[in-house]
Design an enzyme around this catalytic site. Structure first.
Site, mmCIF file in Angstrom:
data_model
loop_
_atom_site.group_PDB
_atom_site.id
_atom_site.type_symbol
_atom_site.label_atom_id
_atom_site.label_comp_id
_atom_site.label_asym_id
_atom_site.label_seq_id
_atom_site.Cartn_x
_atom_site.Cartn_y
_atom_site.Cartn_z
ATOM 1 N N LYS A 1 46.284 -18.303 -2.798
ATOM 2 C CA LYS A 1 46.698 -17.022 -3.387
ATOM 3 C C LYS A 1 48.198 -17.041 -3.705
ATOM 4 O O LYS A 1 48.617 -16.682 -4.797
ATOM 5 C CB LYS A 1 46.394 -15.862 -2.424
ATOM 6 C CG LYS A 1 44.942 -15.774 -2.001
ATOM 7 C CD LYS A 1 44.695 -14.644 -1.023
ATOM 8 C CE LYS A 1 45.377 -14.765 0.325
ATOM 9 N NZ LYS A 1 44.913 -15.883 1.178
ATOM 10 N N ARG B 1 42.761 -16.814 12.217
ATOM 11 C CA ARG B 1 42.887 -16.174 10.893
ATOM 12 C C ARG B 1 41.553 -16.222 10.141
ATOM 13 O O ARG B 1 41.193 -15.282 9.452
ATOM 14 C CB ARG B 1 43.996 -16.855 10.087
ATOM 15 C CG ARG B 1 45.397 -16.439 10.551
ATOM 16 C CD ARG B 1 46.426 -17.471 10.235
ATOM 17 N NE ARG B 1 46.659 -17.603 8.814
ATOM 18 C CZ ARG B 1 47.139 -18.714 8.251
ATOM 19 N NH1 ARG B 1 47.430 -19.759 8.990
ATOM 20 N NH2 ARG B 1 47.345 -18.751 6.962
HETATM 21 P P1 AP5 Z 1 48.747 -21.119 -0.312
HETATM 22 O O1 AP5 Z 1 48.997 -20.794 -1.738
HETATM 23 O O2 AP5 Z 1 49.899 -21.093 0.638
HETATM 24 O O3 AP5 Z 1 47.505 -20.271 0.218
HETATM 25 P P2 AP5 Z 1 47.401 -18.724 0.566
HETATM 26 O O4 AP5 Z 1 46.033 -18.285 0.142
HETATM 27 O O5 AP5 Z 1 48.570 -17.961 0.039
HETATM 28 O O6 AP5 Z 1 47.420 -18.858 2.139
HETATM 29 P P3 AP5 Z 1 48.180 -18.025 3.269
HETATM 30 O O7 AP5 Z 1 47.985 -18.836 4.506
HETATM 31 O O8 AP5 Z 1 49.586 -17.669 2.902
HETATM 32 O O9 AP5 Z 1 47.314 -16.750 3.276
HETATM 33 P P4 AP5 Z 1 47.126 -15.816 4.438
HETATM 34 O O10 AP5 Z 1 46.354 -14.726 3.785
HETATM 35 O O11 AP5 Z 1 46.516 -16.392 5.649
HETATM 36 O O12 AP5 Z 1 48.608 -15.507 4.917
HETATM 37 P P5 AP5 Z 1 49.653 -14.381 4.515
HETATM 38 O O13 AP5 Z 1 50.961 -14.996 4.383
HETATM 39 O O14 AP5 Z 1 49.142 -13.535 3.406
HETATM 40 O O15 AP5 Z 1 48.065 -22.584 -0.256
HETATM 41 C C1 AP5 Z 1 47.772 -23.190 0.981
HETATM 42 C C2 AP5 Z 1 48.152 -24.682 0.922
HETATM 43 O O16 AP5 Z 1 47.296 -25.356 -0.020
HETATM 44 C C3 AP5 Z 1 49.585 -24.958 0.430
HETATM 45 O O17 AP5 Z 1 50.063 -26.078 1.112
HETATM 46 C C4 AP5 Z 1 49.411 -25.265 -1.069
HETATM 47 O O18 AP5 Z 1 50.411 -26.149 -1.552
HETATM 48 C C5 AP5 Z 1 48.045 -25.905 -1.112
HETATM 49 N N1 AP5 Z 1 47.275 -25.581 -2.317
HETATM 50 C C6 AP5 Z 1 47.247 -24.396 -2.966
HETATM 51 N N2 AP5 Z 1 46.398 -24.445 -4.006
HETATM 52 C C7 AP5 Z 1 45.849 -25.704 -3.980
HETATM 53 C C8 AP5 Z 1 44.883 -26.364 -4.792
HETATM 54 N N3 AP5 Z 1 44.292 -25.755 -5.823
HETATM 55 N N4 AP5 Z 1 44.550 -27.637 -4.473
HETATM 56 C C9 AP5 Z 1 45.125 -28.256 -3.410
HETATM 57 N N5 AP5 Z 1 46.059 -27.687 -2.604
HETATM 58 C C10 AP5 Z 1 46.420 -26.410 -2.896
HETATM 59 O O19 AP5 Z 1 49.604 -13.464 5.831
HETATM 60 C C11 AP5 Z 1 50.115 -13.949 7.046
HETATM 61 C C12 AP5 Z 1 49.894 -12.930 8.160
HETATM 62 O O20 AP5 Z 1 50.591 -11.695 7.846
HETATM 63 C C13 AP5 Z 1 48.445 -12.498 8.404
HETATM 64 O O21 AP5 Z 1 47.734 -13.413 9.226
HETATM 65 C C14 AP5 Z 1 48.672 -11.142 9.106
HETATM 66 O O22 AP5 Z 1 49.091 -11.311 10.423
HETATM 67 C C15 AP5 Z 1 49.837 -10.566 8.302
HETATM 68 N N6 AP5 Z 1 49.387 -9.786 7.136
HETATM 69 C C16 AP5 Z 1 49.572 -10.091 5.829
HETATM 70 N N7 AP5 Z 1 49.029 -9.172 5.036
HETATM 71 C C17 AP5 Z 1 48.443 -8.246 5.855
HETATM 72 C C18 AP5 Z 1 47.693 -7.062 5.625
HETATM 73 N N8 AP5 Z 1 47.408 -6.616 4.392
HETATM 74 N N9 AP5 Z 1 47.250 -6.372 6.703
HETATM 75 C C19 AP5 Z 1 47.539 -6.772 7.971
HETATM 76 N N10 AP5 Z 1 48.242 -7.898 8.247
HETATM 77 C C20 AP5 Z 1 48.690 -8.640 7.197
#
Ligand code: AP5
Length: 229
Positions: free
Chosen positions: A28, A181
């Site tokens: 994402k 997660r």
């Molecule tokens: P990446 O783009 O980083 O993936 P992502 O979907 O953004 O993953 P996140 O881990 O950031 O999502 P998340 O929802 O768990 O965490 P968030 O920060 O939102 O890609 C992942 C990896 O793969 C990278 O190394 C990238 O280079 C690689 N990659 C990408 N695309 C690829 C492809 N096509 N092919 C190969 N490799 C690829 O949230 C973190 C924490 O914040 C949550 O756990 C929670 O505690 C809190 N939080 C956030 N939002 C809320 C909410 N709305 N409500 C409550 N708590 C929240």
């Protein structure tokens, strides 16, 4: 991060209001960054905002850090307030990407009360691929740029291409936190797929393709929807 020179595809839907939904590690953040670098989208990642607060040792950071580090959802009222404040602060009429919000039904309903989104892009990826991607993810603590040792490596070993700082692992990318997660996603967030499907807002993205291929799908699907209007 793959940077497309001058993109091969053009987003016509410049005023779309989008939600990026999907399991952790589905890409994402990677796709949101591409969308805003190549087009003038406004973007907020709730995860990124929370990590900044933690890094800056603010009161909010102190309040949320245990939830974030162990992979739990932060209380709804905190994230909803962050999103609503951000939406109110927008000064232009460009497109919007909400990355990581909403993450449960309560957040979705709260958003719907005073903001209408056009589409939800659902990044679908199998669990073994999620674990593979997250286990190989590193990021720069200085400029927040994300890499992947396997799929999107830095030019020099574990050093940020942009600022030269040493890359580190996110605190919630440990095997235990990844497991947590995924559990939280399956229990709370995945229901939103059905929620938005029923409202005819869901766009399915096959996130298993490479980064450029996924971006092509994102742009094509946004254009397709725009042309229906
Ligand atoms: P990446 O783009 O980083 O993936 P992502 O979907 O953004 O993953 P996140 O881990 O950031 O999502 P998340 O929802 O768990 O965490 P968030 O920060 O939102 O890609 C992942 C990896 O793969 C990278 O190394 C990238 O280079 C690689 N990659 C990408 N695309 C690829 C492809 N096509 N092919 C190969 N490799 C690829 O949230 C973190 C924490 O914040 C949550 O756990 C929670 O505690 C809190 N939080 C956030 N939002 C809320 C909410 N709305 N409500 C409550 N708590 C929240």
């Amino acid at each position: 991060m793959v940077l497309l020179k001058k993109v091969d595809w053009v987003v016509q839907g410049d005023k779309m209001r989008l939600v990026f939904l999907g399991p952790p590690g589905a890409g994402k953040g990677t796709q949101a960054e591409l969308l805003l670098k190549n087009f003038d989208y406004n973007h907020i990642s709730t995860g990124e905002v929370l990590r900044q607060e933690i890094k800056n040792d603010t009161d909010l950071g102190e309040e949320v850090k245990d939830y974030v580090n162990r992979g739990d959802l932060v209380p709804d009222e905190i994230v909803t307030k962050i999103i609503k404040k951000w939406l109110k602060s927008l000064k232009n009429n460009n497109g919007i990407v909400l990355d990581g919000f909403p993450r449960n039904l309560n957040q979705a309903e709260s958003l719907e009360k005073d903001f209408e989104i056009d589409h939800v892009l659902y990044f679908d990826l199998k669990e073994d691929e999620i674990i593979e991607r997250l286990s190989n993810r590193l990021y720069c603590p200085n400029c927040e740029k994300f890499y992947n040792l396997k799929y999107n490596p830095p030019e020099n070993d574990k050093i940020c291409d942009k600022c030269g700082k040493k890359l580190i692992r996110r605190k919630d990318d440990t095997p235990e936190a990844i497991k947590k997660r995924l559990k939280v996603y399956n229990k709370n967030t995945h229901h939103l797929v059905e929620h938005y499907e029923k409202r005819n807002k869901l766009i399915h993205i096959d996130a298993s393709k490479d980064i450029k291929e996924v971006f092509k799908q994102v742009v094509e699907r946004i254009n397709l929807e725009k042309n229906k209007i």
